[in-house]
Motif scaffolding. Structure first.
Motif, PDB file in Angstrom:
ATOM      1  N   TYR A  26       0.877  -1.133  -0.111  1.00  0.00           N
ATOM      2  CA  TYR A  26      -0.016   0.174  -0.054  1.00  0.00           C
ATOM      3  C   TYR A  26       0.636   1.265   0.051  1.00  0.00           C
ATOM      4  CZ  TYR A  26      -3.227  -3.648   1.036  1.00  0.00           C
ATOM      5  OH  TYR A  26      -3.909  -4.923   1.075  1.00  0.00           O
ATOM      6  N   HIS A  28       1.224   4.983   0.757  1.00  0.00           N
ATOM      7  CA  HIS A  28       0.585   6.076   1.866  1.00  0.00           C
ATOM      8  C   HIS A  28       1.265   7.508   1.190  1.00  0.00           C
ATOM      9  CE1 HIS A  28      -0.182   7.499   6.060  1.00  0.00           C
ATOM     10  NE2 HIS A  28      -0.723   8.084   5.241  1.00  0.00           N
ATOM     11  N   PRO A  64      -3.402  -1.611   4.551  1.00  0.00           N
ATOM     12  CA  PRO A  64      -4.369  -0.182   4.219  1.00  0.00           C
ATOM     13  C   PRO A  64      -4.721   0.442   5.274  1.00  0.00           C
ATOM     14  CG  PRO A  64      -5.655  -2.296   4.110  1.00  0.00           C
ATOM     15  CD  PRO A  64      -4.323  -2.814   4.557  1.00  0.00           C
ATOM     16  N   ASP A  65      -3.818   0.973   6.176  1.00  0.00           N
ATOM     17  CA  ASP A  65      -4.086   1.787   7.329  1.00  0.00           C
ATOM     18  C   ASP A  65      -3.065   2.827   7.369  1.00  0.00           C
ATOM     19  OD1 ASP A  65      -3.956   2.579  10.005  1.00  0.00           O
ATOM     20  OD2 ASP A  65      -4.804   0.686  10.954  1.00  0.00           O
ATOM     21  N   TYR A 136      -2.715  -0.182  -9.520  1.00  0.00           N
ATOM     22  CA  TYR A 136      -3.276   0.337  -8.322  1.00  0.00           C
ATOM     23  C   TYR A 136      -4.558   0.979  -8.409  1.00  0.00           C
ATOM     24  CZ  TYR A 136      -1.911   4.410 -11.077  1.00  0.00           C
ATOM     25  OH  TYR A 136      -1.908   5.527 -12.061  1.00  0.00           O
ATOM     26  N   LEU A 139      -7.477   3.372  -2.287  1.00  0.00           N
ATOM     27  CA  LEU A 139      -8.752   2.623  -1.279  1.00  0.00           C
ATOM     28  C   LEU A 139      -9.171   3.628  -0.212  1.00  0.00           C
ATOM     29  CD1 LEU A 139      -6.843  -0.467  -0.216  1.00  0.00           C
ATOM     30  CD2 LEU A 139      -8.522  -0.445  -1.586  1.00  0.00           C
ATOM     31  N   GLN A 140      -8.488   4.484  -0.133  1.00  0.00           N
ATOM     32  CA  GLN A 140      -8.781   5.690   1.104  1.00  0.00           C
ATOM     33  C   GLN A 140      -8.345   7.091   0.816  1.00  0.00           C
ATOM     34  OE1 GLN A 140      -8.071   3.940   5.075  1.00  0.00           O
ATOM     35  NE2 GLN A 140      -8.749   5.932   5.871  1.00  0.00           N
ATOM     36  N   SER A 147      -3.858   9.961   1.200  1.00  0.00           N
ATOM     37  CA  SER A 147      -4.518   8.696   0.451  1.00  0.00           C
ATOM     38  C   SER A 147      -3.779   7.447   0.824  1.00  0.00           C
ATOM     39  CB  SER A 147      -4.722   9.097  -0.898  1.00  0.00           C
ATOM     40  OG  SER A 147      -3.651   9.262  -1.424  1.00  0.00           O
ATOM     41  N   ILE A 148      -4.486   6.447   0.485  1.00  0.00           N
ATOM     42  CA  ILE A 148      -3.614   5.054   0.541  1.00  0.00           C
ATOM     43  C   ILE A 148      -4.196   4.515  -0.619  1.00  0.00           C
ATOM     44  CG2 ILE A 148      -3.948   2.569   1.596  1.00  0.00           C
ATOM     45  CD1 ILE A 148      -4.221   4.313   4.184  1.00  0.00           C
ATOM     46  N   ARG A 149      -3.395   4.018  -1.565  1.00  0.00           N
ATOM     47  CA  ARG A 149      -3.401   3.187  -2.731  1.00  0.00           C
ATOM     48  C   ARG A 149      -2.951   1.728  -2.628  1.00  0.00           C
ATOM     49  NH1 ARG A 149      -3.047   8.298  -4.414  1.00  0.00           N
ATOM     50  NH2 ARG A 149      -3.823   9.146  -6.457  1.00  0.00           N
ATOM     51  N   GLU A 150      -3.708   0.889  -3.009  1.00  0.00           N
ATOM     52  CA  GLU A 150      -3.406  -0.478  -2.958  1.00  0.00           C
ATOM     53  C   GLU A 150      -2.407  -0.975  -4.253  1.00  0.00           C
ATOM     54  OE1 GLU A 150      -6.160  -4.038  -2.299  1.00  0.00           O
ATOM     55  OE2 GLU A 150      -6.049  -4.112  -4.440  1.00  0.00           O
TER      56      GLU A 150
END
Length: 154
Positions: A26, A28, A64-65, A136, A139-140, A147-150
């Motif tokens: 992930y 960040h 994902p945190d 990618y 996710l959030q 932001s968070i990308r997978e």
């Protein structure tokens, strides 16, 4: 006239056999006072973003945190190189600092959009001569945090 070629040698490859890697990490991206990217070539107010350039040291985490463990950093540059829409061209290294790939890198490049794919164009250490793709998606997103990308690394 005969052409003389240098003597050539065939040797055994010193690298281990190729392996396939499927890994989910992930990215960040942090904004605000603790931002992990910085604009180095800004544009003027009222101008398009075309040409704006920033450097990044995005955290690569294992979950994902926003408080997940950092396993690496995506270190490089992104440039707004798309005039009709918003698409940053990216070139960066994913430098692993923890885990089984500690000390290795992946070199990646491509366009940075909410959803997309980057090319893996090389690597070092355990990932020497890597090639592949990273798909990618966001996710959030949190205003003022980031932001968070997978990242689906293949």
């Amino acid at each position: 006239m005969a052409t003389h070629l240098p003597q050539t040698y065939l040797t055994q490859c010193c690298l281990p056999c190729e392996k396939e890697l499927n890994l989910v990490l992930y990215l960040h991206l942090v904004v605000g006072p603790n931002a992990n990217q910085k604009t180095i070539i800004p544009t003027k107010p009222g101008e398009s973003l075309f040409g704006i350039t920033a450097v990044n040291n995005w955290a690569i985490v294992d979950a994902p945190d926003f408080k997940a463990k950092v396993v690496g950093h995506a270190q490089g540059i992104h440039v707004m190189a798309d005039q009709p829409s918003v698409g940053y061209y990216n070139s960066f290294n994913l430098a692993f600092v923890e885990g089984s790939f500690k000390g290795a890198t992946l070199h990646m490049m491509g366009i940075f959009n909410p959803v997309g794919e980057w090319a893996i164009t090389g690597g070092t250490g355990e990932l020497t001569m890597a090639r592949g793709t990273i798909k990618y998606k966001i996710l959030q997103e949190s205003a003022g945090i980031g932001s968070i990308r997978e990242l689906n690394i293949h």
